[in-house]
Motif scaffolding. Structure first.
Motif, mmCIF file in Angstrom:
data_model
loop_
_atom_site.group_PDB
_atom_site.id
_atom_site.type_symbol
_atom_site.label_atom_id
_atom_site.label_comp_id
_atom_site.label_asym_id
_atom_site.label_seq_id
_atom_site.Cartn_x
_atom_site.Cartn_y
_atom_site.Cartn_z
ATOM 1 N N ALA A 79 3.253 -13.312 0.507
ATOM 2 C CA ALA A 79 4.028 -13.412 -0.727
ATOM 3 C C ALA A 79 3.173 -12.869 -1.869
ATOM 4 O O ALA A 79 2.193 -13.503 -2.285
ATOM 5 N N VAL A 80 3.493 -11.684 -2.334
ATOM 6 C CA VAL A 80 2.737 -11.040 -3.417
ATOM 7 C C VAL A 80 3.691 -10.828 -4.582
ATOM 8 O O VAL A 80 4.760 -10.232 -4.423
ATOM 9 N N ARG A 81 3.296 -11.310 -5.748
ATOM 10 C CA ARG A 81 4.143 -11.134 -6.941
ATOM 11 C C ARG A 81 3.780 -9.839 -7.652
ATOM 12 O O ARG A 81 2.639 -9.358 -7.564
ATOM 13 N N GLU A 116 1.361 -2.357 3.628
ATOM 14 C CA GLU A 116 1.532 -3.706 4.142
ATOM 15 C C GLU A 116 2.986 -4.158 4.065
ATOM 16 O O GLU A 116 3.706 -3.831 3.111
ATOM 17 N N ALA A 117 3.430 -4.921 5.066
ATOM 18 C CA ALA A 117 4.771 -5.519 5.018
ATOM 19 C C ALA A 117 4.897 -6.366 3.758
ATOM 20 O O ALA A 117 3.993 -7.121 3.398
ATOM 21 N N GLY A 118 6.028 -6.233 3.065
ATOM 22 C CA GLY A 118 6.239 -6.983 1.837
ATOM 23 C C GLY A 118 5.573 -6.396 0.617
ATOM 24 O O GLY A 118 5.567 -7.015 -0.456
ATOM 25 N N CYS A 119 5.014 -5.206 0.735
ATOM 26 C CA CYS A 119 4.294 -4.571 -0.370
ATOM 27 C C CYS A 119 5.184 -4.428 -1.602
ATOM 28 O O CYS A 119 6.350 -4.025 -1.504
ATOM 29 N N VAL A 120 4.632 -4.726 -2.783
ATOM 30 C CA VAL A 120 5.425 -4.685 -4.011
ATOM 31 C C VAL A 120 5.485 -3.301 -4.638
ATOM 32 O O VAL A 120 6.331 -3.051 -5.502
ATOM 33 N N THR A 121 4.585 -2.383 -4.224
ATOM 34 C CA THR A 121 4.515 -1.115 -4.956
ATOM 35 C C THR A 121 5.763 -0.243 -4.818
ATOM 36 O O THR A 121 6.171 0.376 -5.813
ATOM 37 N N ALA A 181 -6.043 -3.205 -1.593
ATOM 38 C CA ALA A 181 -6.363 -2.009 -2.372
ATOM 39 C C ALA A 181 -5.200 -1.579 -3.252
ATOM 40 O O ALA A 181 -5.389 -0.812 -4.205
ATOM 41 N N TYR A 182 -3.999 -2.067 -2.956
ATOM 42 C CA TYR A 182 -2.809 -1.598 -3.678
ATOM 43 C C TYR A 182 -1.770 -2.699 -3.881
ATOM 44 O O TYR A 182 -1.035 -2.685 -4.865
ATOM 45 N N ASN A 183 -1.679 -3.676 -2.973
ATOM 46 C CA ASN A 183 -0.638 -4.702 -3.011
ATOM 47 C C ASN A 183 -1.198 -5.994 -3.595
ATOM 48 O O ASN A 183 -1.279 -7.029 -2.933
ATOM 49 N N ASP A 184 -1.574 -5.940 -4.849
ATOM 50 C CA ASP A 184 -2.199 -7.070 -5.538
ATOM 51 C C ASP A 184 -1.906 -6.927 -7.026
ATOM 52 O O ASP A 184 -2.179 -5.879 -7.614
#
Length: 314
Positions: free
Chosen positions: A7-9, A232-237, A142-145
């Protein structure tokens, strides 16, 4: 195989402000230099960062937000791992960096120069990333944060102080952290078009944006090793990019090598393959320019052998 979806916001305004304070405290703004790419064009030299790439911005922002004493873990194609290692040395944080066996030797050697735990796993970035997600510690993608993305957005905040608009800003696209940060900044500014440039053999993010969901593709080898891989699965980008303002294109290795040669002969500048993708797209006529052109040279970490080959072979 069961895929765990974190779960990434997406980044929030307070993330952007926190990142700006953290980056401004520790990094001098990178230069913009005039270029003959187009009338009034500028190159934003992230190659001058202490780790050789823009990734140090997101790393500093992420570690500055980490609770004291908490260990961190990350996976990287090289530049992000190097940035996290550098940021950890400044913050005194305990960090584990996972890289693929095929990661750039130049980048891995630099990571090893810092007091971090380096783990090699798998033959692709995807393998390293999946393994890193199983390790203890706070995972910093590296990207999904949100904090990493906010750190990359500080490039835009610097451009506010360096260039008047309207602008067309061109940058490489791998996992989408840099481009997402630029998009968040562009929405606030209102007179900026963002163009993202992928490697032609690694277009997972543009495919995900088009599909409205995460799409995994077969990924090829490229001189632009810093931007190859799935997300990554669920990535927000992809969702952030889908909300605009962004246009996506791609370049071949031949076009990237031509850009590396052009940067060397026209400007005396060294870039890695991924770092030159924006220039490659402009030289290949794949960017429609409105307003003033700014191209982000995102990194310089390339082995001498790979660079020499790029300069002497099509």
């Amino acid at each position: 195989m069961t895929v765990t979806v974190r779960a990434v916001r997406p980044p929030e305004p307070h993330d952007l402000e926190h990142a700006w304070r953290a980056v401004r405290e520790l990094l001098a703004p990178t230069s913009v230099v005039p270029s003959s790419l187009a009338p009034g064009a500028l190159l934003k030299l992230e190659t001058l960062q202490p780790t050789g790439s823009f990734k140090v911005r997101g790393a500093l922002a992420a570690l500055a937000a980490l609770p004291e004493g908490m260990a961190a873990v990350t996976a990287s194609a090289g530049n992000h791992g190097l940035a996290i290692a550098y940021a950890a040395s400044r913050a005194g944080a305990e960090v584990t960096v996972v890289v693929a066996e095929t990661a750039s030797p130049a980048k891995v050697a630099k990571i090893e120069s810092y007091p971090v735990t380096l783990v090699r796993h798998g033959t692709l970035f995807d393998h390293a990333e999946r393994y890193a997600l199983t390790l203890p510690g706070h995972y910093i993608s590296a990207y999904n944060d949100p904090r990493v993305i906010a750190g990359q957005a500080t490039i835009g905040r610097e451009l506010d102080e360096q260039v008047t608009g309207p602008l067309t800003v061109v940058a490489p696209l791998g996992g989408g952290g840099l481009l997402s940060g630029l998009c968040l900044w562009a929405r606030e500014r209102g007179d900026v078009r963002i163009v993202g440039v992928e490697s032609s053999v690694s277009r997972a993010v543009s495919a995900s944006v088009a599909a409205g969901r995460i799409v995994r593709l077969e990924i090829g080898d490229s001189i632009a090793d810093g931007i190859t891989g799935n997300v990554e699965a669920g990535c927000v980008t992809p969702g952030l990019l889908g909300a605009g303002p962004v246009e996506l294109t791609s370049v071949t290795d031949s076009e990237i090598r031509a850009a590396l040669r052009w940067l060397f002969t026209a400007h005396g500048l060294v870039a890695e393959g991924a770092g030159a993708c924006g220039v490659a797209a402009v030289l290949a006529g794949k960017v429609e320019i409105s307003g003033r052109l700014v191209v982000v040279l995102s990194g310089r970490n390339i082995t001498p052998g790979a660079y020499a080959e790029a300069l002497t072979h099509d």
